[in-house]
Write a protein that holds these residues in place. Structure first.
Motif, mmCIF file in Angstrom:
data_model
loop_
_atom_site.group_PDB
_atom_site.id
_atom_site.type_symbol
_atom_site.label_atom_id
_atom_site.label_comp_id
_atom_site.label_asym_id
_atom_site.label_seq_id
_atom_site.Cartn_x
_atom_site.Cartn_y
_atom_site.Cartn_z
ATOM 1 N N LEU A 294 0.611 -1.275 -0.014
ATOM 2 C CA LEU A 294 -0.017 -0.186 -0.143
ATOM 3 C C LEU A 294 0.823 1.171 0.071
ATOM 4 N N LYS A 295 0.579 2.042 -1.040
ATOM 5 C CA LYS A 295 1.333 3.326 -1.083
ATOM 6 C C LYS A 295 0.479 4.422 -0.220
ATOM 7 N N LEU A 296 1.092 4.923 0.820
ATOM 8 C CA LEU A 296 0.497 6.011 1.550
ATOM 9 C C LEU A 296 0.803 7.406 1.077
ATOM 10 N N ALA A 297 -0.139 8.284 0.843
ATOM 11 C CA ALA A 297 0.206 9.662 0.445
ATOM 12 C C ALA A 297 1.203 10.407 1.563
ATOM 13 N N GLU B 64 -7.600 3.165 5.632
ATOM 14 C CA GLU B 64 -6.909 3.061 4.239
ATOM 15 C C GLU B 64 -6.397 1.575 4.201
ATOM 16 N N ILE B 65 -5.921 0.942 5.193
ATOM 17 C CA ILE B 65 -5.507 -0.214 5.462
ATOM 18 C C ILE B 65 -6.523 -1.208 4.988
ATOM 19 N N VAL B 66 -7.804 -1.293 5.883
ATOM 20 C CA VAL B 66 -8.937 -1.965 5.617
ATOM 21 C C VAL B 66 -9.465 -1.863 4.087
ATOM 22 N N LEU C 123 -10.641 -6.465 11.378
ATOM 23 C CA LEU C 123 -9.349 -6.633 12.470
ATOM 24 C C LEU C 123 -10.024 -6.450 13.979
ATOM 25 N N ALA C 124 -9.221 -7.486 14.668
ATOM 26 C CA ALA C 124 -9.700 -7.690 16.170
ATOM 27 C C ALA C 124 -9.073 -6.384 17.041
ATOM 28 N N LEU C 125 -9.508 -5.241 16.875
ATOM 29 C CA LEU C 125 -9.060 -4.106 17.487
ATOM 30 C C LEU C 125 -10.150 -3.591 18.759
ATOM 31 N N GLY C 126 -9.492 -2.975 19.708
ATOM 32 C CA GLY C 126 -10.610 -2.575 20.693
ATOM 33 C C GLY C 126 -11.141 -1.362 20.363
ATOM 34 N N LEU D 194 3.819 0.520 2.622
ATOM 35 C CA LEU D 194 3.434 -0.466 4.002
ATOM 36 C C LEU D 194 3.031 -1.877 3.061
ATOM 37 N N LEU D 195 3.904 -2.850 3.599
ATOM 38 C CA LEU D 195 3.845 -4.331 3.171
ATOM 39 C C LEU D 195 2.902 -4.746 4.159
#
Length: 140
Positions: free
Chosen positions: A7-10, A22-24, A110-113, A132-133
């Motif tokens: 993923l290429k982040l701006a 962005e990741i999801v 994602l199992a986030l709190g 980001l890989l």
């Protein structure tokens, strides 16, 4: 199931930025994963990844202010200064916070709190785009 993509982040300003969505959005296979792990590896040495507060942006501001005060760019013992006064402090921040996260996946999410989000720590004034890989492993 194994899925890996970059993923290429701006480019972003110096500070901490919430990048969970962005990741999801970049992981279509996530919704098909009942149980698994997502490994994130930032391919840079002057930025970081961390998991922290996702609701109040003051937390991101305060952590950035804390790090800037404790790791200023004008420390007399820094030798690595050819790339500017913010470069060595950026390397220190990246080493302290880390450039990788492993997150549990449960029921296609994602199992986030409740108050957790993924942050990109941009520690340079002009760090540019970041790569980001993302490696997703799990069962449907």
């Amino acid at each position: 199931m194994w899925q890996q993509q970059e993923l290429k982040l701006a480019p972003r300003s110096r500070g901490f930025h919430l990048i969970t969505d962005e990741i999801v959005d970049a992981l279509p296979g996530l919704s098909h994963c009942a149980v698994g792990l997502l490994h994130l590896q930032l391919l840079h040495t002057s930025a970081s990844l961390t998991l922290n507060e996702n609701a109040d942006p003051d937390v991101r501001h305060d952590l950035d202010a804390f790090l800037r005060e404790r790791i200023p760019g004008d420390l007399p013992y820094f030798r690595h200064t050819l790339e500017g006064p913010d470069d060595m402090p950026a390397h220190v921040c990246a080493s302290l916070l880390g450039t990788q996260l492993s997150l549990a996946v449960r029921k296609g999410r994602l199992a986030l709190g409740t108050w957790q989000g993924i942050w990109l720590g941009e520690h340079r004034e002009h760090g540019g785009s970041r790569r980001l890989l993302m490696t997703l492993n799990g069962d449907g």
